[in-house]
Design an enzyme around this catalytic site. Structure first.
Site, PDB file in Angstrom:
ATOM      1  N   SER A 203       0.831  -1.204   0.000  1.00 17.34           N
ATOM      2  CA  SER A 203       0.000   0.000   0.000  1.00 17.34           C
ATOM      3  C   SER A 203       0.876   1.269   0.000  1.00 17.34           C
ATOM      4  O   SER A 203       1.707   1.409  -0.887  1.00 17.34           O
ATOM      5  CB  SER A 203      -0.960  -0.060   1.194  1.00 17.34           C
ATOM      6  OG  SER A 203      -2.013   0.838   0.996  1.00 17.34           O
ATOM      7  N   ASP A 299      -8.696  -3.803  -6.444  1.00 11.81           N
ATOM      8  CA  ASP A 299      -8.132  -3.442  -5.142  1.00 11.81           C
ATOM      9  C   ASP A 299      -9.203  -2.670  -4.364  1.00 11.81           C
ATOM     10  O   ASP A 299      -9.602  -1.583  -4.764  1.00 11.81           O
ATOM     11  CB  ASP A 299      -6.896  -2.576  -5.398  1.00 11.81           C
ATOM     12  CG  ASP A 299      -6.165  -2.179  -4.132  1.00 11.81           C
ATOM     13  OD1 ASP A 299      -6.822  -2.029  -3.077  1.00 11.81           O
ATOM     14  OD2 ASP A 299      -4.941  -1.989  -4.200  1.00 11.81           O
ATOM     15  N   HIS A 366      -6.635  -6.268  -0.836  1.00 16.68           N
ATOM     16  CA  HIS A 366      -5.673  -5.158  -0.912  1.00 16.68           C
ATOM     17  C   HIS A 366      -4.269  -5.765  -0.806  1.00 16.68           C
ATOM     18  O   HIS A 366      -3.822  -6.367  -1.759  1.00 16.68           O
ATOM     19  CB  HIS A 366      -6.018  -4.127   0.171  1.00 16.68           C
ATOM     20  CG  HIS A 366      -5.269  -2.841   0.107  1.00 16.68           C
ATOM     21  ND1 HIS A 366      -5.131  -2.109  -1.041  1.00 16.68           N
ATOM     22  CD2 HIS A 366      -4.617  -2.135   1.072  1.00 16.68           C
ATOM     23  CE1 HIS A 366      -4.425  -1.005  -0.779  1.00 16.68           C
ATOM     24  NE2 HIS A 366      -4.098  -1.010   0.485  1.00 16.68           N
TER      25      HIS A 366
END
Ligand SMILES: *[C@@H]1O[C@H](CO)[C@@H](O)[C@H](O)[C@H]1NC(C)=O
Ligand SMILES: *[C@@H]1O[C@H](CO)[C@@H](O)[C@H](O)[C@H]1NC(C)=O
Ligand SMILES: *[C@@H]1O[C@H](CO)[C@@H](O)[C@H](O)[C@H]1NC(C)=O
Length: 424
Positions: A203, A299, A366
């Protein structure tokens, strides 16, 4: 509910709309982890869970000398697990994720959390997935020196102190200095003699990986094999469903506030609006080091913050679909397929790059590298029967070409699709 993370969750409802975008990565990751924990009652997984090892936090004392502080002025930190056997001279770094802060208010909130201050960081974290020292869970990197770098600056380790306020507002924008101090410490611990190394992150940490990849390479021996892996860090410069450029405006504010442009590639910053240059599409144009991109095509963080931020859905048409891909109607799925096409288009150059690799699975998830269940387990998401761990290993060691692109949703039965409609 003794867990401070759970307590933090209960405060969530009081947060303003704007804060949502910022802390959401941390939030969703925690939820994801919790969901996996609940799923782990399934008898197939307890051995994986018990195999997660706790590694202590080391505060970065040398950061004092250069003023490389977290947002609140505390020392940054990392967790280190020493390599052994054939992995003794190999290093895997993983940068933690957790969104960004784009205003004084949101950075002030953040500095009272583990994402802005080491005073709130867990002293022990579990090393699983790509961080695991068990070959069954982490076949290629289990015996390497493994470092988890904590994220406490709110700008992907790329802010600069010149943009701090000189009027008594106590916020430290030292991300770039933290990166330098961490490198200096790890180099002294043996990274300077690395034979093989991989910089990774998820991320906002995946974005930090892309930003610092070449610098990492340049610090290490010329004859060493050095590569970078960004997990769920390929944020797209796409408009939201109303046509507003929400993400682009958000990054613009982060750059302005924390002076991030200085950490981005000069060639890009000269050519265009600096906030464009923080998008991975532009970053990878200039990266010389071999790159692997792990990113789900749907995502959920990007869907919830780039494609359908709450402000873009005043009538709640997307309310359920944002929370679970199973709840999307055919028009919404069509919009998601468009987002997937944009991702594939943004990756088309990397797809042609001999040194590049990718794993783009059609899942609603994610980060996928630091959890055993998604990295490498009997029930892991697969493309062409390969787990993420196998694909990354094949690419890193040059065993075979490794560019896996999944067929579009809903064709892959191996996905871990997040479902936020359950119990939230
Ligand atoms: C300090 O400066 C910033 C930016 O100009 C401003 O927003 C903030 O309110 C100021 N703080 C104080 C305490 O004056
Ligand atoms: C988003 O777009 C709509 C319609 O185009 C517009 O009315 C609205 O003001 C925009 N919102 C923001 C936050 O820019
Ligand atoms: C998929 O891979 C596993 C081992 O990773 C193997 O046991 C299985 O036979 C493979 N399945 C197919 C259809 O190739």
């Amino acid at each position: 509910m003794a867990n401070p993370r759970l307590r933090a969750l209960t405060r969530w409802g009081k947060w303003a709309k704007k804060d949502w975008a910022i802390a959401a990565v941390g939030f969703t990751i925690i939820l994801f982890a919790l969901t996996l924990l609940f799923d782990s009652r399934n008898p197939a997984t307890p051995d994986l869970l018990s195999a997660q090892d706790l590694v202590p936090l080391t505060l970065l004392h040398r950061a004092k000398a250069t003023g490389a502080f977290c947002l609140d002025g505390s020392l940054p930190g990392y967790h280190f697990q020493k390599g052994f056997g054939s992995g003794s001279n190999n290093w895997l770094l993983h940068i933690e994720g957790g969104g960004w802060c784009n205003s004084i208010e949101t950075c002030n909130i953040r500095k009272r959390t583990a994402l802005g201050s080491s005073n709130y960081m867990d002293r022990l974290v579990s090393f699983a997935g790509i961080l695991s020292r068990h070959p069954s869970q982490n076949p290629d990197f289990y015996n390497w020196n493994i470092v988890k770098i904590r994220y406490c600056d709110g700008a992907s380790l790329a802010g600069h102190p010149e943009s701090e306020f000189k009027n008594g507002t106590k916020l430290f924008f030292r991300g770039h200095l933290i990166w330098e101090a961490i490198m200096s410490e790890l180099l002294s611990l043996g990274l300077s003699k690395a034979k093989q190394a991989l910089l990774s992150g998820c991320s906002a940490g995946g974005l930090a990986t892309l930003i610092h990849c070449d610098d990492f390479r340049d610090h290490l021996p010329k004859d060493a094999t050095i590569k970078c892996l960004a997990d769920a860090g390929f944020f797209l410069d796409e408009p939201d469903v109303l046509g507003n450029r929400t993400m682009s405006a958000f990054y613009h504010d982060v750059l302005q506030l924390q002076g991030v442009a200085k950490s981005l590639h000069k060639k890009c910053v000269r050519r265009m609006e600096p906030s464009k240059c923080i998008f991975p599409l532009e970053i990878i144009e200039n990266v010389r080091t071999p790159l692997f991109i792990v990113n789900p095509a749907y995502d959920f963080w990007q869907i919830q913050h780039i494609l359908v931020p709450t402000e873009s859905d005043p009538h709640g048409y997307w309310r359920r679909c944002r929370l679970s891909i199973q709840e999307c109607d055919s028009t919404q799925i069509g919009t998601l397929q468009g987002f997937r096409s944009s991702l594939l288009k943004a990756l088309s150059k990397l797809e042609k790059d001999k040194e590049g690799g990718m794993f783009i699975n059609s899942c609603f998830v994610h980060c996928q590298t630091w959890m055993a269940e998604t990295w490498h387990s009997p029930n892991s998401p697969r493309i062409n029967n390969k787990t993420i761990a196998e694909s990354v290993g094949d690419w890193y060691f040059g065993r075979k070409p490794s560019k896996e692109i999944d067929c579009p949703h809903p064709c892959n039965p191996t996905c871990y699709n997040m479902d936020f409609t359950r119990g939230v």
